[in-house]
Scaffold this active site. Structure first.
Site, PDB file in Angstrom:
ATOM      1  N   GLU A  14      -1.717  -4.925   3.331  1.00 46.31           N
ATOM      2  CA  GLU A  14      -1.681  -4.210   4.529  1.00 46.31           C
ATOM      3  C   GLU A  14      -1.602  -5.126   5.683  1.00 46.31           C
ATOM      4  O   GLU A  14      -2.147  -6.169   5.812  1.00 46.31           O
ATOM      5  CB  GLU A  14      -2.851  -3.526   4.608  1.00 46.31           C
ATOM      6  CG  GLU A  14      -3.282  -2.140   3.750  1.00 46.31           C
ATOM      7  CD  GLU A  14      -2.513  -0.885   4.103  1.00 46.31           C
ATOM      8  OE1 GLU A  14      -2.173  -1.208   5.025  1.00 46.31           O
ATOM      9  OE2 GLU A  14      -2.987   0.035   3.531  1.00 46.31           O
TER      10      GLU A  14
ATOM     11  N   ASN B  93      -0.649   5.468   3.410  1.00 48.17           N
ATOM     12  CA  ASN B  93      -0.877   5.884   2.197  1.00 48.17           C
ATOM     13  C   ASN B  93      -2.204   6.958   2.168  1.00 48.17           C
ATOM     14  O   ASN B  93      -3.258   6.759   2.778  1.00 48.17           O
ATOM     15  CB  ASN B  93      -1.362   4.788   1.137  1.00 48.17           C
ATOM     16  CG  ASN B  93      -1.388   5.405  -0.282  1.00 48.17           C
ATOM     17  OD1 ASN B  93      -1.282   6.414  -0.623  1.00 48.17           O
ATOM     18  ND2 ASN B  93      -1.841   4.630  -1.135  1.00 48.17           N
TER      19      ASN B  93
ATOM     20  N   GLY C 272      -3.175  -3.197  -2.383  1.00 47.65           N
ATOM     21  CA  GLY C 272      -2.000  -3.127  -1.628  1.00 47.65           C
ATOM     22  C   GLY C 272      -2.159  -3.989  -0.407  1.00 47.65           C
ATOM     23  O   GLY C 272      -3.077  -4.210   0.523  1.00 47.65           O
TER      24      GLY C 272
ATOM     25  N   THR D  46      -1.518   2.773  -8.227  1.00 48.39           N
ATOM     26  CA  THR D  46      -2.513   3.224  -9.253  1.00 48.39           C
ATOM     27  C   THR D  46      -2.050   4.278 -10.067  1.00 48.39           C
ATOM     28  O   THR D  46      -2.592   4.427 -11.249  1.00 48.39           O
ATOM     29  CB  THR D  46      -3.596   3.760  -8.218  1.00 48.39           C
ATOM     30  OG1 THR D  46      -4.297   2.939  -7.084  1.00 48.39           O
ATOM     31  CG2 THR D  46      -4.744   4.520  -8.746  1.00 48.39           C
TER      32      THR D  46
ATOM     33  N   SER E 107       0.831  -1.214  -0.061  1.00 46.43           N
ATOM     34  CA  SER E 107      -0.008  -0.010   0.063  1.00 46.43           C
ATOM     35  C   SER E 107       0.700   1.202   0.020  1.00 46.43           C
ATOM     36  O   SER E 107       1.918   1.334   0.831  1.00 46.43           O
ATOM     37  CB  SER E 107      -0.954  -0.019   1.314  1.00 46.43           C
ATOM     38  OG  SER E 107      -1.697   1.132   1.311  1.00 46.43           O
ATOM     39  N   GLY E 108       0.583   2.306  -0.834  1.00 49.08           N
ATOM     40  CA  GLY E 108       1.354   3.487  -1.101  1.00 49.08           C
ATOM     41  C   GLY E 108       2.531   3.202  -2.030  1.00 49.08           C
ATOM     42  O   GLY E 108       3.284   4.353  -2.105  1.00 49.08           O
TER      43      GLY E 108
ATOM     44  N   SER F  45      -5.144   5.644  -0.893  1.00 49.69           N
ATOM     45  CA  SER F  45      -4.943   4.060  -1.237  1.00 49.69           C
ATOM     46  C   SER F  45      -6.342   3.615  -1.791  1.00 49.69           C
ATOM     47  O   SER F  45      -7.266   3.874  -1.181  1.00 49.69           O
ATOM     48  CB  SER F  45      -4.880   3.303   0.103  1.00 49.69           C
ATOM     49  OG  SER F  45      -4.813   1.976   0.141  1.00 49.69           O
ATOM     50  N   SER F  46      -6.189   2.860  -2.567  1.00 54.85           N
ATOM     51  CA  SER F  46      -7.276   2.143  -3.384  1.00 54.85           C
ATOM     52  C   SER F  46      -7.434   0.905  -2.510  1.00 54.85           C
ATOM     53  O   SER F  46      -6.864   0.230  -2.247  1.00 54.85           O
ATOM     54  CB  SER F  46      -6.658   1.575  -4.689  1.00 54.85           C
ATOM     55  OG  SER F  46      -6.328   2.422  -5.648  1.00 54.85           O
TER      56      SER F  46
END
Length: 637
Positions: free
Chosen positions: A514, A263, A512, A205, A200-201, A266-267
């Site tokens: 986590e 993030n 991502g 994307t 993540s981050g 974050s998506s």
């Protein structure tokens, strides 16, 4: 496959979880000589790897347990303390190749003379500080490191033209990967997919958006396409589809992205974008598929996180007349927004990162581009306001004589507003929240069973999550309807429409990974999806490659890697976590405790399941990351 990395420090943390066995192992004696005569790499908790020289050489044997003294040497763009002495076992060290001294200039890590973790890490580190954030890892894999800044020279029109005209000999770039995928589609007629994965981050994307924008640009009138795709559609049709695909991003990000601890954007869902091509291999349409929207975020967030961006954008940017009509106030006034304590996106200087009002207008514009009419957009805001009112409904338990304890509303006026905004009957809504329906054998109609305050609150949250999920799916359908009605597709004969399903380039922007103190069921599913994709990569890149070498009679040393098959099997096997959870949920009196007991009884000897340290939560799941163990509480949520 594009591997996105969040930062150099994040990369160091990932490498610390790996063994120090070189990917291409040399003989023990030869390696010991290399360590003694040249520079060495020393593992570091803070920086991944440090460089130095062994200074105590007398009496050293080849045993990996032999303790030696190493003196650090300075490196470019590093805070290493030259001359500092470290005592370490010989087996922990890796050799430095003099031929790789300028590894920052190497664009493909497979070109390193000595290939191991330290050499790869140093190459990526040096390139990162030179703003070379892309590095090849073979012909079909690209490593991308998030620079946390905009490097304008990487994405100019001139750069696009350079990779459109020729990818041979060009520096590693996401555009080169995109062009290669396009060339393969044109030359071989085989659909292509680009997988963007990482923590993540890490910038997945953003990388996915660059892929889409590059592919859209290569079909413009001035593009000099390679691989046989030089015929183009009229410029208007191409730009129409291009704009629609790109303009869908603000809408998807507002409703599907949120701030997490790691993030700011974050998506919280996975998406697969299919870019469709006509017979002359120019873009004629597209399609978006979404996976595993994190519904739990709608009703609760961890400390330091936020709900989906759209709620805060709506509170800031909705016109005054609609705010009054929808009883909309500040984010601080809603239980679904105020529990994490974060309402704004701030930078390190405590200044706003985004203008929520401007972002709201961007979303409105994006909706217009997707042909969502103004009246319908108002209804979308009305539904979101209704969800926020739902979250403010509170219950209290009351005792009933000769009956199960039930619940009643503490603030009926809030339920009135929620029912008004959602346009449902007020009494039906109250009954649905405070009673559950139970089927009884022999009875044609279900009976109403009163729920206590805790159960009613759970029903309220479940309703809010379902409404949001349905709204998100409807918005994605609006995007797909818009992309399917482009001028290029409308003018296409039926026979050709069927063929374009077999001519696409897919871009998978996956979740991502986590690590939370308490993993929800949704996060477990997200981690499972990542593990399955990792297994697919292992099968394609390692097992298949080794099988090909063997079939061709090529002798290659075994390549060590972390096989996550046991982890995936634990989750998806016939009597694995998911099957046992389904089974327990189907029991009339199923419980978390019974599920955990069955799980432990069935898999107590499994390497990825172990007893935890809490009496209230006796079991922990571990090992949901291919690169190392991750622990979190298991709950039959």
């Amino acid at each position: 496959h594009i591997f996105a990395l969040g930062s150099v420090s994040g990369m160091a943390a990932a490498l610390r979880k790996r063994t120090h066995t070189p990917l291409i192992a040399s003989e023990q004696g030869a390696q010991t000589v290399a360590l003694l005569e040249g520079s060495v790499w020393i593992p570091s908790e803070d920086q991944g790897w440090l460089r130095g020289k062994i200074v105590s050489k007398t009496g050293i044997d080849a045993s990996p347990n032999t303790v030696v003294e190493v003196s650090l040497t300075a490196r470019k763009n590093s805070s290493d303390v030259a001359g500092k002495k470290i005592s370490i076992q010989l087996g922990e060290l890796l050799p430095v190749s003099d031929l790789d001294d300028d590894s920052g200039s190497i664009g493909d890590v497979l070109q390193l003379q000595v290939l191991h973790d330290a050499a790869v890490f140093e190459t990526l580190r040096l390139r990162y500080f030179d703003d070379k954030i892309y590095t090849q890892a073979g012909p079909t894999s690209l490593i991308s490191i998030n620079p946390y800044k905009h490097i304008e020279s990487l994405y100019t029109k001139r750069t696009i033209q350079m990779y459109t005209s020729n990818t041979e000999g060009s520096p590693p770039h996401v555009f080169a990967m995109s062009q290669n995928a396009y060339n393969n589609l044109v030359d071989y007629g085989v659909c292509q997919s680009i997988l963007c994965s990482g923590e993540s981050g890490a910038g997945k994307t953003e990388v996915a958006k660059f892929v889409v924008e590059f592919l859209a640009a290569t079909t413009s009138k001035d593009a000099n396409l390679q691989g046989g795709g030089n015929k183009v559609n009229p410029l208007f049709q191409t730009r129409q589809v291009q704009n629609q695909i790109i303009e869908s991003n603000p809408l998807l990000e507002a409703f599907g992205n949120a701030k997490t601890v790691r993030n700011e954007n974050s998506s919280r869902f996975g998406k697969f974008i299919q870019i469709l091509f006509s017979s002359d291999f120019t873009i004629c349409g597209g399609r978006v598929r979404h996976y595993l929207l994190e519904k739990a975020r709608v009703v609760s967030q961890h400390l330091g996180e936020r709900n989906y961006h759209v709620f805060y954008q709506m509170c800031a940017g909705l016109p005054a007349d609609l705010r009054k009509r929808f009883h909309l106030t500040r984010p601080q006034d809603y239980n679904y927004l105020n529990r994490s304590g974060v309402y704004e996106l701030l930078d390190t200087d405590n200044q706003p990162l985004v203008d929520e009002v401007a972002e709201f207008h961007r979303v409105e514009q994006s909706m217009g581009q997707m042909r969502i009419e103004a009246e319908v957009r108002v209804q979308v805001w009305q539904v979101l306001a209704g969800i926020l009112q739902l979250g403010n409904i509170e219950f209290e338990t009351m005792d009933r004589k000769n009956e199960k304890e039930g619940s009643r509303l503490k603030n009926p006026e809030v339920l009135d507003r929620a029912a008004q905004l959602l346009e449902v009957d007020r009494q039906v809504l109250e009954t649905g929240l405070t009673y559950s329906m139970m089927k009884v054998t022999g009875e044609s109609n279900p009976i109403k069973v009163p729920q206590n305050a805790e159960e009613s609150a759970a029903s309220r949250d479940a309703l809010a999550k379902v409404i949001y999920e349905k709204l998100f799916a409807w918005l994605v359908n609006c995007i797909n309807t818009c992309l399917a009605e482009s001028d290029a597709l409308r003018k296409m004969p039926e026979s050709e429409l069927r063929k374009i399903e077999g001519r696409f380039i897919g871009v998978l922007d996956i979740f991502g990974f986590e690590v939370f103190e308490n993993n929800s069921f949704e996060q477990l599913c997200i981690n499972y999806a990542n593990e399955t994709l990792q297994q697919q990569f292992i099968n394609q890149m390692l097992h298949a490659m080794m099988a090909q070498y063997r079939s061709e009679g090529v002798e290659v040393a075994s390549i060590p890697f972390e096989d996550n098959s046991p982890c995936v099997d634990l989750l998806e096997s016939k009597l694995g976590v998911f099957a046992l959870l389904d089974d327990e949920c189907n029991f009339p009196k199923g419980s978390d405790e019974d599920f955990l007991q069955k799980l432990m009884d069935r898999h107590k000897a499994h390497s990825h399941l172990k007893r935890g340290g809490s009496s209230s939560d006796p079991y922990l799941k571990e090992g949901l990351a291919a690169g190392g163990g991750v622990a979190g509480k298991t709950a039959a949520a």
